[in-house]
Every structure is written in C-alpha cells, then in structure tokens.
Design a protein around this motif. Structure first.
Motif, short mmCIF file in Angstrom:
data_model
loop_
_atom_site.label_atom_id
_atom_site.label_comp_id
_atom_site.label_asym_id
_atom_site.label_seq_id
_atom_site.Cartn_x
_atom_site.Cartn_y
_atom_site.Cartn_z
N ALA A 14 0.58 -1.11 -0.15
CA ALA A 14 -0.22 0.13 0.01
C ALA A 14 0.65 1.72 -0.17
O ALA A 14 1.90 1.46 0.99
CB ALA A 14 -1.20 0.08 1.47
N LYS A 15 0.57 2.26 -0.86
CA LYS A 15 1.19 3.33 -0.84
C LYS A 15 0.17 4.33 0.23
O LYS A 15 -1.37 4.59 0.27
CB LYS A 15 1.03 3.78 -2.48
CG LYS A 15 2.06 3.09 -3.14
CD LYS A 15 3.37 2.66 -3.06
CE LYS A 15 4.14 1.58 -3.86
NZ LYS A 15 5.68 1.72 -3.91
N VAL A 16 1.13 5.77 0.45
CA VAL A 16 0.35 6.73 1.03
C VAL A 16 1.22 7.49 0.61
O VAL A 16 2.20 8.25 0.66
CB VAL A 16 0.43 7.15 2.89
CG1 VAL A 16 -0.36 5.36 3.41
CG2 VAL A 16 1.81 6.54 3.27
N LEU A 17 0.73 9.06 0.65
CA LEU A 17 0.89 10.35 0.27
C LEU A 17 1.53 11.00 1.45
O LEU A 17 1.00 10.89 2.25
CB LEU A 17 0.05 10.89 -0.19
CG LEU A 17 0.24 12.15 -0.56
CD1 LEU A 17 1.26 12.68 -1.86
CD2 LEU A 17 -0.25 13.45 -1.05
N TYR A 18 3.55 11.06 1.62
CA TYR A 18 4.43 11.38 2.58
C TYR A 18 4.97 12.69 1.90
O TYR A 18 5.68 12.13 0.89
CB TYR A 18 4.41 10.00 2.93
CG TYR A 18 5.82 10.15 4.18
CD1 TYR A 18 4.76 11.30 4.98
CD2 TYR A 18 6.50 10.66 4.38
CE1 TYR A 18 6.03 12.22 6.63
CE2 TYR A 18 7.29 10.94 5.23
CZ TYR A 18 7.08 11.88 6.04
OH TYR A 18 7.92 12.06 7.50
N LEU A 19 4.63 13.59 2.55
CA LEU A 19 5.89 15.10 1.88
C LEU A 19 5.58 15.00 0.31
O LEU A 19 6.90 15.30 -0.33
CB LEU A 19 7.68 14.71 2.66
CG LEU A 19 7.29 14.17 3.95
CD1 LEU A 19 8.80 14.24 4.20
CD2 LEU A 19 7.00 15.58 5.16
N TRP A 20 4.82 14.83 0.51
CA TRP A 20 3.72 14.94 -1.28
C TRP A 20 4.54 13.97 -2.11
O TRP A 20 4.86 14.01 -3.43
CB TRP A 20 4.88 16.86 -1.77
CG TRP A 20 4.50 18.20 -0.79
CD1 TRP A 20 4.94 18.38 0.00
CD2 TRP A 20 2.97 17.81 -0.20
NE1 TRP A 20 4.89 19.78 0.45
CE2 TRP A 20 3.33 18.83 0.71
CE3 TRP A 20 1.73 17.71 -0.67
CZ2 TRP A 20 1.74 19.95 1.19
CZ3 TRP A 20 0.66 18.31 -0.32
CH2 TRP A 20 0.80 19.41 0.56
#
Length: 136
Positions: free
Chosen positions: A81-87
């Motif tokens: 799974a991917k998450v948006l972290y620091l753009w």
C-alpha cells in the motif's frame, strides 16, 4: 468570526516549528490523542513555545488510518500500500518503519544520548530518504 484561546495560540506557534522539522502537519498531544482513531501520528519530540511554561510534545500526522484490508490510494493489486508522505507516494510500511526508528532516536536524544540517537535517525533515512525530521 475570530478564533481565540490557548489552542489557537499554540497552533500558531507550532507553525514555525513545523517548518523547522520539515513536516507538513504538526499537532499537539491533545490533537494527536483526539484523532488517533482516524490518523497515524508519530511523536517528533518536545518544543518550547512562547507563552508556555513547559515544552510541548508535538506529533507529525503521517497518514489516515484505513480499514484493515482496504488498499490505500496509489497501491497496486497484490503490492505494498502507498501513502502520500511529504508530497510523494511511498510505501506505507516504509513510513511506519522509519517512524519507529525515528522514535527510538528521539527517545535516546531526550535521555541525553545524541550520538546514539543519530544512529537511529540515519537508519530511518536509509528506510525513507525523504524523512525530513530524521535529517541532521
């Protein structure tokens, strides 16, 4: 309307600390505790803010909690799974692993052992190179 009060003043003060840590969203412990069911947070440390007698424990909002088994935006079928972290879209597991390493480092730093803390911060950066709070 005008917002006033201790919470509003604290939020304003945290804005400059947020920039210093290189984070996008920084909150106080009250906010982190109140939103813990909806979001993942990590403790960044303690900061001294004008108008407060004691340092304030601050947290970084990492990403939204998901229902178990629900893929996060940006994930591929059968993939991590991917998450948006620091753009940036990054591995959710990488963010959690780097967060755990950072928290070990900040614990050592708080105990007065900055040399040992740096080892954990560097390890966090090896897992997640975009992790601004772990930078020297």
């Amino acid at each position: 309307y005008t917002a006033i009060g201790d919470g509003v003043n604290l939020a304003s003060r945290l804005e400059s600390s947020n920039k210093a840590f290189g984070t996008v969203v920084m909150v106080s412990s009250n906010t982190a505790e109140g939103a813990a069911k909806e979001f993942h947070f990590r403790q960044l440390g303690r900061v001294v803010v004008p108008g407060k007698a004691q340092a304030v424990v601050v947290y970084e909002l990492l990403f939204e909690q998901d229902e178990p088994g629900t893929p996060t935006q940006g994930s591929e079928p059968g993939g991590d799974a991917k998450v948006l972290y620091l753009w940036h879209w990054v591995s959710r597991d990488s963010v959690l692993r780097a967060s755990s390493l950072y928290e070990k480092g900040i614990g050592l730093f708080s105990e007065g052992d900055p040399e040992a803390a740096v080892v954990w911060f560097r390890e966090a950066l090896s897992v997640l190179p975009s992790d601004s709070p772990s930078r020297d």
